[in-house]
Motif scaffolding. Sequence first.
Motif, mmCIF file in Angstrom:
data_model
loop_
_atom_site.group_PDB
_atom_site.id
_atom_site.type_symbol
_atom_site.label_atom_id
_atom_site.label_comp_id
_atom_site.label_asym_id
_atom_site.label_seq_id
_atom_site.Cartn_x
_atom_site.Cartn_y
_atom_site.Cartn_z
ATOM 1 N N ALA A 26 4.810 2.530 -6.561
ATOM 2 C CA ALA A 26 3.518 1.911 -6.618
ATOM 3 C C ALA A 26 3.022 2.056 -8.079
ATOM 4 C CB ALA A 26 2.371 2.870 -5.889
ATOM 5 N N GLY A 76 3.280 -10.699 -0.822
ATOM 6 C CA GLY A 76 4.277 -10.258 -1.631
ATOM 7 C C GLY A 76 4.830 -11.395 -2.169
ATOM 8 N N ILE A 94 4.718 -3.646 4.194
ATOM 9 C CA ILE A 94 5.536 -2.689 3.922
ATOM 10 C C ILE A 94 6.182 -2.330 5.323
ATOM 11 C CG2 ILE A 94 5.274 0.030 3.744
ATOM 12 C CD1 ILE A 94 2.821 -0.480 2.022
ATOM 13 N N PHE A 116 10.516 2.427 -3.119
ATOM 14 C CA PHE A 116 9.077 2.029 -3.070
ATOM 15 C C PHE A 116 8.527 2.635 -4.379
ATOM 16 C CE2 PHE A 116 9.050 1.144 1.674
ATOM 17 C CZ PHE A 116 8.138 -0.251 1.572
ATOM 18 N N ASP A 151 4.758 -1.798 -5.757
ATOM 19 C CA ASP A 151 3.506 -2.139 -4.986
ATOM 20 C C ASP A 151 2.442 -2.403 -6.223
ATOM 21 O OD1 ASP A 151 1.174 -1.765 -3.681
ATOM 22 O OD2 ASP A 151 1.895 -0.328 -2.276
ATOM 23 N N TYR A 186 4.316 4.398 2.927
ATOM 24 C CA TYR A 186 5.876 4.223 2.978
ATOM 25 C C TYR A 186 6.310 5.229 3.806
ATOM 26 C CZ TYR A 186 3.959 2.343 -1.784
ATOM 27 O OH TYR A 186 3.331 1.986 -2.578
ATOM 28 N N SER A 246 -1.385 -5.555 2.810
ATOM 29 C CA SER A 246 -0.127 -5.399 2.414
ATOM 30 C C SER A 246 0.526 -4.315 3.129
ATOM 31 C CB SER A 246 0.062 -4.698 0.760
ATOM 32 O OG SER A 246 -0.979 -3.993 0.399
ATOM 33 N N LEU A 296 4.331 -6.370 -4.302
ATOM 34 C CA LEU A 296 3.370 -6.305 -3.206
ATOM 35 C C LEU A 296 1.949 -6.240 -3.814
ATOM 36 C CD1 LEU A 296 4.371 -3.710 -0.543
ATOM 37 C CD2 LEU A 296 4.745 -6.212 -0.362
ATOM 38 N N ALA A 298 -0.708 -2.890 -5.740
ATOM 39 C CA ALA A 298 -1.956 -2.990 -5.209
ATOM 40 C C ALA A 298 -3.242 -3.142 -6.099
ATOM 41 C CB ALA A 298 -2.293 -1.829 -4.086
#
Length: 362
Positions: free
Chosen positions: A164, A233, A99, A162, A192, A123, A95, A216, A194
């Motif tokens: 997370a 994504g 980004i 962004f 994000d 980021y 990922s 993402l 993840a």
Amino acid sequence: MMSDIKRFMRPELNKFAGYAACKSPEALDEETRRMGILKLDANENVYGPSPRVKAAFASFEDYHIYPDSCQTELRKALAGYTGVAAEHIVAGSGSDQLIDLLVRLFVNPGDEVLSFTPTFAMYKFFTELAGGKFVAVPRDENYNVVLDGLPRALTPKTKLIFIAMPNNPTGTQVPVEVVMKLIETGLPVVVDEAYYEFTGQTLADALDLFPNLMILRTFSKWAGLAGLRVGYGLFPHAVAERLDALKDPYCVNSAAVVAARESLKDVDYLMHKVNLIVGERDRLFDALTQIDYLKPYPSSANFILCKVTGKIALDIQLKLERRGILVRYFNSPQMENSLRFSIGRPQDTDRLITELQRIGEI
Ligand SMILES: Cc1ncc(COP(=O)(O)O)c(C=O)c1O
């Protein structure tokens, strides 16, 4: 005549420090390696990939053929897994690469990218590499996102946000309502996910509703494929179509495609391991609270961040390293004297805790 090659380089990159990546086991000395390396520094999955991955590699024969630049098979499999149609999906070399591509798509030199710090360093990395400015909105003392500072931080130059969910390196989850507030700004928002598989919290269902929402994901954490570099994504169609054009055609290599495909055929197996990690996270958390020089923060991911009190975190990291245990050290304005431990198997927790206790006795 000799010319100084440096004068041809972009001067604004002279001060670019790069990413402080984790130490690889190969970089450790023989003696430490003999102890057996326990790698708890990069939020990898100690259980490794599905056995189906190795089996598929053993019979794979198409090494001489470029992978499908359209990612047809991979996108189809991901559509089945995510419930999002294939034309909204783009895969990348981790990922991380997505980004990078998102920043390239939205950010001109001088534009601003906003996120909530401390957070995932890439980021800022890709923003600055693109000549953009990274705008940090600080989290509170428990690393929760606070939106009070947001209006001041947003400017006409803000091009991308962004967030997370949950956050790395703090492990903090962000309530969906908070993300909604970001989406309400109308700016492009990248959520994000993840560590999605460790929480089950996702905004994938909201993708249709918000044309500025992007998500993402990665195979690095839940599927144990960090070394193969495959992420993806979920995007509005207009974004997916542009990213598809921007990405280098063969960015997801054939081995990664095979491994992702086999992982998606073995979700139950992998989710069983994810559940073991989540259970172990609770056990490690409790054990860390018993170590008097550590203050662990609750985590929704596959790692736990701890503030170190009365000792020097770097010393602890080095002592653990000498005993073959790799952990992540932080010392930045919002994360002073801190360590982050990825979650391992029960025996890994035991080994880590034994060493931390020993260090406590010194
Ligand atoms: C929040 C977050 N996003 C993205 C990534 C990158 O993952 P990948 O291995 O897919 O590049 C990580 C890896 O640690 C992460 O913590």
